[in-house]
Design an enzyme around this catalytic site. Sequence first.
Site, PDB file in Angstrom:
ATOM      1  N   VAL A 122       0.847  -1.194   0.000  1.00  0.00           N
ATOM      2  CA  VAL A 122       0.000   0.000   0.000  1.00  0.00           C
ATOM      3  C   VAL A 122       0.888   1.252   0.000  1.00  0.00           C
ATOM      4  CG1 VAL A 122      -2.022  -1.044   1.076  1.00  0.00           C
ATOM      5  CG2 VAL A 122      -0.186  -0.141   2.525  1.00  0.00           C
ATOM      6  N   ARG A 132       4.205   2.379  -2.501  1.00  0.00           N
ATOM      7  CA  ARG A 132       4.408   2.878  -3.853  1.00  0.00           C
ATOM      8  C   ARG A 132       4.608   1.685  -4.780  1.00  0.00           C
ATOM      9  NH1 ARG A 132       2.320   7.442  -3.852  1.00  0.00           N
ATOM     10  NH2 ARG A 132       3.436   8.069  -5.734  1.00  0.00           N
ATOM     11  N   ASP A 191      -2.182  -2.585  -3.995  1.00  0.00           N
ATOM     12  CA  ASP A 191      -3.018  -1.411  -4.201  1.00  0.00           C
ATOM     13  C   ASP A 191      -2.316  -0.374  -5.071  1.00  0.00           C
ATOM     14  OD1 ASP A 191      -5.447   0.143  -3.546  1.00  0.00           O
ATOM     15  OD2 ASP A 191      -4.033   1.490  -2.535  1.00  0.00           O
ATOM     16  N   GLU A 216       0.328   2.531 -13.593  1.00  0.00           N
ATOM     17  CA  GLU A 216      -1.074   2.715 -13.238  1.00  0.00           C
ATOM     18  C   GLU A 216      -1.782   3.530 -14.303  1.00  0.00           C
ATOM     19  OE1 GLU A 216      -1.458   4.346  -9.302  1.00  0.00           O
ATOM     20  OE2 GLU A 216      -0.392   2.685  -8.356  1.00  0.00           O
ATOM     21  N   HIS A 221      -5.408   1.625  -6.346  1.00  0.00           N
ATOM     22  CA  HIS A 221      -4.805   2.743  -5.599  1.00  0.00           C
ATOM     23  C   HIS A 221      -5.876   3.470  -4.786  1.00  0.00           C
ATOM     24  CE1 HIS A 221      -1.086   5.586  -5.738  1.00  0.00           C
ATOM     25  NE2 HIS A 221      -1.690   5.635  -4.565  1.00  0.00           N
ATOM     26  N   SER A 231      -6.521   2.456  -1.192  1.00  0.00           N
ATOM     27  CA  SER A 231      -6.491   2.006   0.198  1.00  0.00           C
ATOM     28  C   SER A 231      -6.733   3.130   1.190  1.00  0.00           C
ATOM     29  CB  SER A 231      -5.154   1.330   0.504  1.00  0.00           C
ATOM     30  OG  SER A 231      -4.071   2.225   0.357  1.00  0.00           O
TER      31      SER A 231
END
Length: 340
Positions: free
Chosen positions: A231, A233, A257, A262, A281, A283
Amino acid sequence: MGSDGRPVLTVLHAGHRPPGMDSVDTEAEVRYTTASHLSKNLPGTDILFVWDFLSTAVADAWPAADRLRWVHVASAGVDRLLFPELRDSDVVLTNSRGVFEESIAEYVLGLVIAFAKDLVGTVDAQRERRWHHRETERVVGRTALVVGSGPIGRAIARMLRAVGLRVAGVGRAARDGDPDFGTVYPFGSLTDRLPHADFVIAVAPLTEQTEGMFNATTLATMKPSARLINVGRGAHVVTDDLVRALEGGVIAGAALDVFEEEPLPASSPLWSMPNVLVSPHMSGDFVGWLPALAELFVDNFHRWRSGRPLRNVVDKKLGYVPTGAAAWTGATEEGATHAG
Protein backbone atom coordinates in the site's frame (compact mmCIF):
# COMPACT_ATOMS: atom_id res chain seq x y z
CA MET A 1 2.50 39.16 -4.09
CA GLY A 2 -0.16 40.08 -6.63
CA SER A 3 -0.96 43.60 -7.76
CA ASP A 4 -3.41 44.02 -4.86
CA GLY A 5 -0.91 42.87 -2.25
CA ARG A 6 -2.37 39.39 -1.85
CA PRO A 7 -0.24 36.28 -2.40
CA VAL A 8 -0.66 34.49 -5.72
CA LEU A 9 -1.79 30.88 -5.37
CA THR A 10 -1.90 28.51 -8.33
CA VAL A 11 -4.00 25.36 -7.94
CA LEU A 12 -3.17 22.49 -10.29
CA HIS A 13 -6.26 20.34 -10.78
CA ALA A 14 -7.55 17.81 -13.30
CA GLY A 15 -11.02 19.23 -13.87
CA HIS A 16 -12.39 19.06 -10.33
CA ARG A 17 -11.37 21.89 -8.04
CA PRO A 18 -10.75 21.33 -4.33
CA PRO A 19 -13.80 22.03 -2.14
CA GLY A 20 -13.92 24.43 0.78
CA MET A 21 -11.57 27.04 -0.64
CA ASP A 22 -13.78 30.10 0.01
CA SER A 23 -11.61 31.60 2.75
CA VAL A 24 -8.50 31.14 0.60
CA ASP A 25 -10.16 32.71 -2.44
CA THR A 26 -10.71 35.93 -0.46
CA GLU A 27 -7.15 36.12 0.90
CA ALA A 28 -5.19 35.20 -2.22
CA GLU A 29 -5.22 35.76 -5.94
CA VAL A 30 -6.09 32.20 -6.94
CA ARG A 31 -5.33 30.80 -10.37
CA TYR A 32 -7.01 27.46 -11.10
CA THR A 33 -5.29 25.58 -13.89
CA THR A 34 -4.91 22.18 -15.48
CA ALA A 35 -1.60 20.60 -16.45
CA SER A 36 -1.61 21.91 -20.02
CA HIS A 37 -1.77 25.52 -18.81
CA LEU A 38 0.42 25.28 -15.72
CA SER A 39 3.47 26.93 -17.27
CA LYS A 40 1.36 29.97 -18.23
CA ASN A 41 0.15 30.38 -14.64
CA LEU A 42 3.35 29.80 -12.70
CA PRO A 43 5.03 33.19 -13.38
CA GLY A 44 4.38 35.40 -10.34
CA THR A 45 3.05 32.47 -8.28
CA ASP A 46 3.99 32.41 -4.58
CA ILE A 47 2.27 29.13 -3.66
CA LEU A 48 1.50 26.05 -5.77
CA PHE A 49 -1.19 23.67 -4.53
CA VAL A 50 -0.85 20.36 -6.40
CA TRP A 51 -4.41 19.11 -6.04
CA ASP A 52 -3.88 16.82 -9.05
CA PHE A 53 -1.35 14.76 -7.11
CA LEU A 54 -0.96 12.19 -9.90
CA SER A 55 0.26 14.81 -12.34
CA THR A 56 3.87 15.05 -13.45
CA ALA A 57 3.33 18.49 -15.00
CA VAL A 58 5.18 20.43 -12.31
CA ALA A 59 8.59 19.24 -13.49
CA ASP A 60 7.89 20.28 -17.07
CA ALA A 61 6.54 23.69 -16.05
CA TRP A 62 9.21 24.38 -13.44
CA PRO A 63 11.29 26.82 -15.58
CA ALA A 64 8.31 29.22 -15.47
CA ALA A 65 8.37 29.39 -11.64
CA ASP A 66 10.05 32.72 -10.96
CA ARG A 67 8.73 33.56 -7.50
CA LEU A 68 7.60 30.28 -6.00
CA ARG A 69 8.14 29.84 -2.26
CA TRP A 70 5.97 26.92 -1.23
CA VAL A 71 4.51 23.80 -2.89
CA HIS A 72 1.83 21.71 -1.18
CA VAL A 73 0.70 18.35 -2.56
CA ALA A 74 -2.61 16.64 -1.80
CA SER A 75 -1.00 13.28 -1.09
CA ALA A 76 1.37 11.68 1.37
CA GLY A 77 3.79 10.57 -1.36
CA VAL A 78 5.98 13.29 -2.86
CA ASP A 79 8.17 11.32 -5.29
CA ARG A 80 6.54 12.91 -8.36
CA LEU A 81 7.73 16.30 -7.10
CA LEU A 82 11.27 15.42 -6.09
CA PHE A 83 12.81 16.22 -9.44
CA PRO A 84 16.27 17.77 -9.09
CA GLU A 85 15.27 21.39 -9.70
CA LEU A 86 12.67 21.44 -6.92
CA ARG A 87 14.71 19.28 -4.58
CA ASP A 88 17.74 21.53 -4.87
CA SER A 89 15.81 24.80 -4.64
CA ASP A 90 14.81 26.83 -1.57
CA VAL A 91 11.13 26.16 -2.26
CA VAL A 92 9.44 24.52 0.72
CA LEU A 93 7.47 21.32 0.08
CA THR A 94 4.63 20.11 2.30
CA ASN A 95 2.44 17.03 1.97
CA SER A 96 -0.87 15.69 3.28
CA ARG A 97 0.39 13.48 6.06
CA GLY A 98 -2.31 12.93 8.68
CA VAL A 99 -5.24 12.30 6.33
CA PHE A 100 -4.77 8.67 5.29
CA GLU A 101 -3.18 6.87 8.24
CA GLU A 102 -6.18 5.23 9.88
CA SER A 103 -7.95 4.53 6.60
CA ILE A 104 -4.96 2.71 5.13
CA ALA A 105 -4.48 0.79 8.39
CA GLU A 106 -8.10 -0.38 8.23
CA TYR A 107 -7.59 -1.45 4.62
CA VAL A 108 -4.48 -3.45 5.51
CA LEU A 109 -6.31 -5.13 8.37
CA GLY A 110 -9.09 -6.07 5.94
CA LEU A 111 -6.55 -7.61 3.55
CA VAL A 112 -4.91 -9.61 6.34
CA ILE A 113 -8.32 -10.96 7.39
CA ALA A 114 -9.30 -11.63 3.78
CA PHE A 115 -6.19 -13.78 3.27
CA ALA A 116 -6.42 -15.62 6.58
CA LYS A 117 -10.13 -16.38 6.26
CA ASP A 118 -10.07 -17.01 2.49
CA LEU A 119 -12.86 -14.54 1.86
CA VAL A 120 -12.16 -14.62 -1.87
CA GLY A 121 -12.74 -18.37 -1.86
CA THR A 122 -16.00 -17.90 0.01
CA VAL A 123 -17.25 -15.30 -2.48
CA ASP A 124 -16.25 -17.49 -5.42
CA ALA A 125 -18.07 -20.51 -3.94
CA GLN A 126 -21.16 -18.42 -3.27
CA ARG A 127 -21.27 -17.20 -6.86
CA GLU A 128 -21.05 -20.81 -8.01
CA ARG A 129 -23.73 -21.90 -5.45
CA ARG A 130 -21.16 -24.40 -4.22
CA TRP A 131 -21.10 -25.56 -0.58
CA HIS A 132 -17.37 -25.74 0.16
CA HIS A 133 -16.52 -26.27 3.81
CA ARG A 134 -12.88 -25.72 4.76
CA GLU A 135 -10.67 -24.60 7.62
CA THR A 136 -9.12 -21.15 7.69
CA GLU A 137 -6.14 -19.56 9.38
CA ARG A 138 -5.93 -17.65 12.66
CA VAL A 139 -4.38 -14.21 12.74
CA VAL A 140 -3.69 -14.22 16.48
CA GLY A 141 -0.03 -14.96 17.03
CA ARG A 142 0.97 -14.50 13.40
CA THR A 143 3.82 -12.14 12.58
CA ALA A 144 3.59 -8.97 10.52
CA LEU A 145 6.59 -6.99 9.29
CA VAL A 146 5.73 -3.38 8.44
CA VAL A 147 8.32 -1.90 6.09
CA GLY A 148 8.06 1.83 6.73
CA SER A 149 7.97 3.25 10.24
CA GLY A 150 6.29 6.59 9.54
CA PRO A 151 2.76 7.59 10.63
CA ILE A 152 0.97 5.23 8.22
CA GLY A 153 3.19 2.32 9.25
CA ARG A 154 2.55 3.14 12.89
CA ALA A 155 -1.21 3.16 12.39
CA ILE A 156 -0.97 -0.22 10.64
CA ALA A 157 1.15 -1.62 13.47
CA ARG A 158 -1.33 -0.47 16.11
CA MET A 159 -4.29 -1.94 14.28
CA LEU A 160 -2.64 -5.30 13.63
CA ARG A 161 -1.48 -5.53 17.23
CA ALA A 162 -5.05 -4.86 18.36
CA VAL A 163 -6.25 -8.09 16.72
CA GLY A 164 -3.40 -10.19 18.10
CA LEU A 165 -0.63 -10.13 15.51
CA ARG A 166 2.97 -9.78 16.56
CA VAL A 167 4.39 -6.76 14.77
CA ALA A 168 7.86 -5.44 14.01
CA GLY A 169 8.95 -2.58 11.81
CA VAL A 170 11.70 -1.78 9.34
CA GLY A 171 12.78 1.84 9.14
CA ARG A 172 15.64 4.23 8.64
CA ALA A 173 16.95 3.85 12.19
CA ALA A 174 16.90 0.84 14.51
CA ARG A 175 15.31 1.12 17.95
CA ASP A 176 13.90 -1.07 20.71
CA GLY A 177 10.94 -0.41 22.95
CA ASP A 178 8.99 1.43 20.28
CA PRO A 179 5.39 2.01 21.46
CA ASP A 180 3.86 0.82 18.19
CA PHE A 181 6.34 -1.62 16.66
CA GLY A 182 8.16 -2.95 19.69
CA THR A 183 11.32 -3.30 17.62
CA VAL A 184 12.25 -1.33 14.52
CA TYR A 185 15.02 -2.91 12.46
CA PRO A 186 17.24 -0.89 10.12
CA PHE A 187 16.47 -1.09 6.44
CA GLY A 188 19.74 -2.90 5.79
CA SER A 189 18.43 -5.90 7.73
CA LEU A 190 15.28 -6.32 5.61
CA THR A 191 16.34 -9.65 4.12
CA ASP A 192 17.20 -10.93 7.60
CA ARG A 193 13.69 -10.14 8.87
CA LEU A 194 11.61 -11.31 5.91
CA PRO A 195 11.93 -15.05 6.70
CA HIS A 196 10.18 -14.46 10.05
CA ALA A 197 7.07 -12.74 8.71
CA ASP A 198 3.69 -14.19 7.76
CA PHE A 199 2.51 -10.84 6.39
CA VAL A 200 4.86 -8.25 4.92
CA ILE A 201 3.37 -4.77 4.50
CA ALA A 202 5.15 -2.24 2.29
CA VAL A 203 4.32 1.36 3.21
CA ALA A 204 7.66 3.14 3.03
CA PRO A 205 8.22 6.36 1.08
CA LEU A 206 9.76 5.88 -2.35
CA THR A 207 13.49 6.59 -2.16
CA GLU A 208 16.57 5.25 -3.89
CA GLN A 209 16.84 2.76 -1.04
CA THR A 210 13.26 1.47 -1.22
CA GLU A 211 12.79 1.42 -5.00
CA GLY A 212 12.60 -2.21 -6.16
CA MET A 213 13.17 -3.52 -2.63
CA PHE A 214 10.86 -6.49 -3.29
CA ASN A 215 12.60 -8.33 -6.09
CA ALA A 216 13.59 -11.89 -6.92
CA THR A 217 16.29 -11.92 -4.24
CA THR A 218 14.23 -10.55 -1.36
CA LEU A 219 11.07 -12.44 -2.28
CA ALA A 220 13.06 -15.68 -2.19
CA THR A 221 13.85 -15.07 1.49
CA MET A 222 10.17 -14.96 2.48
CA LYS A 223 8.18 -17.88 3.84
CA PRO A 224 6.36 -19.93 1.19
CA SER A 225 3.21 -19.26 3.25
CA ALA A 226 3.78 -15.48 3.46
CA ARG A 227 1.71 -12.76 1.82
CA LEU A 228 3.01 -9.44 0.57
CA ILE A 229 0.77 -6.36 0.91
CA ASN A 230 1.83 -3.20 -0.91
CA VAL A 231 0.00 0.00 0.00
CA GLY A 232 3.11 2.17 -0.37
CA ARG A 233 4.41 2.88 -3.85
CA GLY A 234 4.21 0.70 -6.94
CA ALA A 235 7.94 0.94 -7.54
CA HIS A 236 8.63 -0.83 -4.25
CA VAL A 237 7.95 -4.08 -6.11
CA VAL A 238 9.58 -5.43 -9.26
CA THR A 239 6.38 -6.66 -10.88
CA ASP A 240 7.87 -9.34 -13.13
CA ASP A 241 9.80 -10.82 -10.21
CA LEU A 242 6.64 -10.88 -8.10
CA VAL A 243 4.64 -12.63 -10.83
CA ARG A 244 7.32 -15.32 -11.12
CA ALA A 245 7.43 -15.72 -7.33
CA LEU A 246 3.65 -16.15 -7.15
CA GLU A 247 3.55 -18.57 -10.06
CA GLY A 248 6.39 -20.64 -8.59
CA GLY A 249 4.99 -20.79 -5.06
CA VAL A 250 7.87 -18.77 -3.63
CA ILE A 251 5.25 -16.84 -1.62
CA ALA A 252 1.60 -17.67 -1.04
CA GLY A 253 -0.04 -14.46 -2.19
CA ALA A 254 -0.01 -10.72 -2.62
CA ALA A 255 -2.41 -7.81 -2.20
CA LEU A 256 -1.46 -4.85 -4.34
CA ASP A 257 -3.02 -1.41 -4.20
CA VAL A 258 -0.21 0.37 -6.08
CA PHE A 259 1.70 -0.62 -9.19
CA GLU A 260 4.73 0.29 -11.25
CA GLU A 261 2.34 1.24 -14.06
CA GLU A 262 -1.07 2.72 -13.24
CA PRO A 263 -3.72 1.92 -14.25
CA LEU A 264 -2.60 -1.70 -14.19
CA PRO A 265 -2.70 -2.87 -17.83
CA ALA A 266 -5.52 -5.27 -18.67
CA SER A 267 -2.87 -7.65 -20.03
CA SER A 268 -1.18 -8.01 -16.64
CA PRO A 269 -1.28 -11.59 -15.29
CA LEU A 270 -1.89 -10.14 -11.81
CA TRP A 271 -5.56 -9.61 -12.64
CA SER A 272 -6.33 -13.31 -12.97
CA MET A 273 -3.97 -14.89 -10.45
CA PRO A 274 -6.00 -16.71 -7.77
CA ASN A 275 -3.59 -15.75 -4.99
CA VAL A 276 -3.58 -12.01 -5.76
CA LEU A 277 -5.88 -9.19 -4.67
CA VAL A 278 -5.76 -6.12 -6.93
CA SER A 279 -7.21 -2.74 -6.00
CA PRO A 280 -6.93 0.56 -7.92
CA HIS A 281 -4.81 2.74 -5.60
CA MET A 282 -7.68 3.27 -3.18
CA SER A 283 -6.49 2.01 0.20
CA GLY A 284 -6.59 5.47 1.77
CA ASP A 285 -9.62 6.87 -0.03
CA PHE A 286 -12.44 6.95 2.50
CA VAL A 287 -15.76 8.77 2.14
CA GLY A 288 -14.83 12.43 2.70
CA TRP A 289 -11.13 12.14 1.86
CA LEU A 290 -11.20 14.95 -0.72
CA PRO A 291 -12.66 17.54 1.68
CA ALA A 292 -10.15 16.38 4.29
CA LEU A 293 -7.26 16.97 1.88
CA ALA A 294 -8.52 20.43 1.01
CA GLU A 295 -9.08 21.26 4.67
CA LEU A 296 -5.46 20.44 5.47
CA PHE A 297 -4.23 22.81 2.78
CA VAL A 298 -6.60 25.58 3.89
CA ASP A 299 -5.29 25.25 7.45
CA ASN A 300 -1.71 25.37 6.20
CA PHE A 301 -2.47 28.42 4.05
CA HIS A 302 -3.82 30.34 7.01
CA ARG A 303 -0.78 29.27 9.04
CA TRP A 304 1.45 30.64 6.29
CA ARG A 305 -0.48 33.91 6.14
CA SER A 306 -0.18 34.44 9.89
CA GLY A 307 3.46 33.38 10.16
CA ARG A 308 2.73 30.21 12.13
CA PRO A 309 4.64 26.96 11.47
CA LEU A 310 3.50 24.93 8.50
CA ARG A 311 2.40 21.34 8.96
CA ASN A 312 4.15 18.47 7.18
CA VAL A 313 7.33 20.10 5.89
CA VAL A 314 9.11 17.49 3.76
CA ASP A 315 12.83 16.91 4.02
CA LYS A 316 13.52 16.97 0.29
CA LYS A 317 16.75 15.03 0.66
CA LEU A 318 15.06 12.20 2.59
CA GLY A 319 11.82 12.29 0.59
CA TYR A 320 9.40 12.43 3.53
CA VAL A 321 8.44 14.37 6.64
CA PRO A 322 10.88 13.33 9.38
CA THR A 323 9.65 12.96 12.93
CA GLY A 324 10.27 16.13 14.90
CA ALA A 325 11.13 18.15 11.79
CA ALA A 326 11.43 21.88 12.21
CA ALA A 327 8.45 23.75 10.79
CA TRP A 328 8.67 26.60 8.32
CA THR A 329 7.28 30.07 8.91
CA GLY A 330 8.22 31.63 5.59
CA ALA A 331 5.28 34.06 5.42
CA THR A 332 7.00 36.33 7.92
CA GLU A 333 10.15 36.57 5.83
CA GLU A 334 10.71 39.57 3.60
CA GLY A 335 10.94 39.09 -0.11
CA ALA A 336 10.45 35.95 -2.13
CA THR A 337 12.47 32.80 -2.45
CA HIS A 338 12.85 32.09 -6.14
CA ALA A 339 12.64 28.62 -7.59
CA GLY A 340 16.01 28.88 -9.25
